[in-house]
Design an enzyme around this catalytic site. Structure first.
Site, PDB file in Angstrom:
ATOM      1  N   GLN A  76       3.158   9.913   1.184  1.00 40.18           N
ATOM      2  CA  GLN A  76       4.337   9.068   1.268  1.00 40.18           C
ATOM      3  C   GLN A  76       5.383   9.587   0.155  1.00 40.18           C
ATOM      4  OE1 GLN A  76       2.474   5.349   2.178  1.00 40.18           O
ATOM      5  NE2 GLN A  76       4.333   5.244   3.236  1.00 40.18           N
ATOM      6  N   CYS A  80       5.749  -0.234   7.124  1.00 39.42           N
ATOM      7  CA  CYS A  80       5.523   0.988   6.376  1.00 39.42           C
ATOM      8  C   CYS A  80       6.726   1.510   5.751  1.00 39.42           C
ATOM      9  CB  CYS A  80       4.937   2.199   7.395  1.00 39.42           C
ATOM     10  SG  CYS A  80       4.611   3.850   6.824  1.00 39.42           S
ATOM     11  N   LEU A  81       6.421   1.781   4.164  1.00 38.14           N
ATOM     12  CA  LEU A  81       7.709   2.390   3.354  1.00 38.14           C
ATOM     13  C   LEU A  81       8.413   3.482   3.953  1.00 38.14           C
ATOM     14  CD1 LEU A  81       6.027   1.407  -0.170  1.00 38.14           C
ATOM     15  CD2 LEU A  81       7.865  -0.014   1.179  1.00 38.14           C
ATOM     16  N   HIS A 120      -2.610   7.348   7.238  1.00 38.76           N
ATOM     17  CA  HIS A 120      -1.663   8.244   6.502  1.00 38.76           C
ATOM     18  C   HIS A 120      -2.280   9.723   6.055  1.00 38.76           C
ATOM     19  CE1 HIS A 120       2.147   6.484   6.249  1.00 38.76           C
ATOM     20  NE2 HIS A 120       1.733   5.396   5.702  1.00 38.76           N
ATOM     21  N   GLY A 136       0.826  -1.185   0.073  1.00 37.25           N
ATOM     22  CA  GLY A 136      -0.092  -0.064  -0.062  1.00 37.25           C
ATOM     23  C   GLY A 136       0.937   1.309  -0.120  1.00 37.25           C
ATOM     24  N   HIS A 161      -4.259   1.463   7.673  1.00 34.16           N
ATOM     25  CA  HIS A 161      -3.312   1.909   7.680  1.00 34.16           C
ATOM     26  C   HIS A 161      -2.882   3.344   6.659  1.00 34.16           C
ATOM     27  CE1 HIS A 161       1.538   1.414   7.802  1.00 34.16           C
ATOM     28  NE2 HIS A 161       1.322   2.201   6.803  1.00 34.16           N
ATOM     29  N   GLU A 162      -3.464   3.092   5.323  1.00 30.23           N
ATOM     30  CA  GLU A 162      -3.309   4.123   4.351  1.00 30.23           C
ATOM     31  C   GLU A 162      -4.274   5.288   4.897  1.00 30.23           C
ATOM     32  OE1 GLU A 162      -0.790   3.982   2.748  1.00 30.23           O
ATOM     33  OE2 GLU A 162      -0.274   1.752   2.797  1.00 30.23           O
TER      34      GLU A 162
HETATM   35 ZN    ZN Z   1       2.614   3.481   5.695  1.00 25.47          ZN
END
Ligand code: ZN
Length: 181
Positions: A51, A105-106, A151, A46, A147-148
């Site tokens: 991000q 998380c990236l 963000h 995701g 999670h997204e």
């Molecule tokens: Zn993340």
């Protein structure tokens, strides 16, 4: 189509509240494809627009991987390999029952932690074609979407951890950031 640069903790942008997407312009379509390309290049499941430093309420999910892992019925069997592009999401309902996943998380590389979230959510969102859709998400797909969505409100998965664990995490990343300056 391009892989964009990711932003990482402790970048303050990750704490910004993203703004709703207005018209689905050509720029938005390019951004959606770039998010998919970036997510795939970084092997994430995701990725939210913030991000890559764009404060707009949209994200992408690799639903094929998420569904495989959750062993649930595919949302759309005919094209379930296609990543899902979600614009201006709203959670209409979530289950009181929750589950725990080991999240990463990236924007916070190499760090994973167990996070508890509702098992099931109903999400309304706009598609890249400008249509309103409603989906029931479960398993890893549900966790991933939550999670997204976090963000988009400047919330990170480590905010769901205890304060001690979170502080340790933030200080580790702050130190690393100073180190690379
Ligand atoms: Zn993340």
């Amino acid at each position: 189509m391009a892989v964009r640069k990711l932003i990482y903790l402790p970048d303050k942008k990750l704490r910004e509240v993203s703004k709703p997407v207005g018209l689905i312009t050509k720029e938005i379509k390019i951004l959606a494809q770039d998010l998919i390309d970036t997510m795939q290049a970084k092997q994430g499941i995701g990725l939210a627009a913030i991000q890559v430093g764009v404060p707009l309420r949209m994200f992408v999910i690799d639903r094929a991987t998420a569904e495989e892992d959750a062993a649930t019925t595919p949302l759309a069997p005919e094209d379930n390999a296609e990543p899902l592009v979600v614009i201006n999401p709203e959670v209409l309902w979530f289950s009181s029952e929750s589950h725990v996943y080991n999240e990463g998380c990236l924007s916070i590389p190499d760090y994973y932690a167990q996070v508890k979230r509702p098992i099931l959510i109903y999400m309304r969102f706009t598609t890249l074609e400008g249509k309103t859709e409603q989906l029931e998400l479960q398993g890893l797909l549900s966790t991933c979407a939550q999670h997204e969505i976090d963000h988009l409100d400047g919330i990170l998965f480590l905010d769901h951890l205890t304060k001690i664990k979170r502080d340790r995490m933030v200080s580790k990343f702050t130190k690393n950031a100073e180190f690379s300056d």
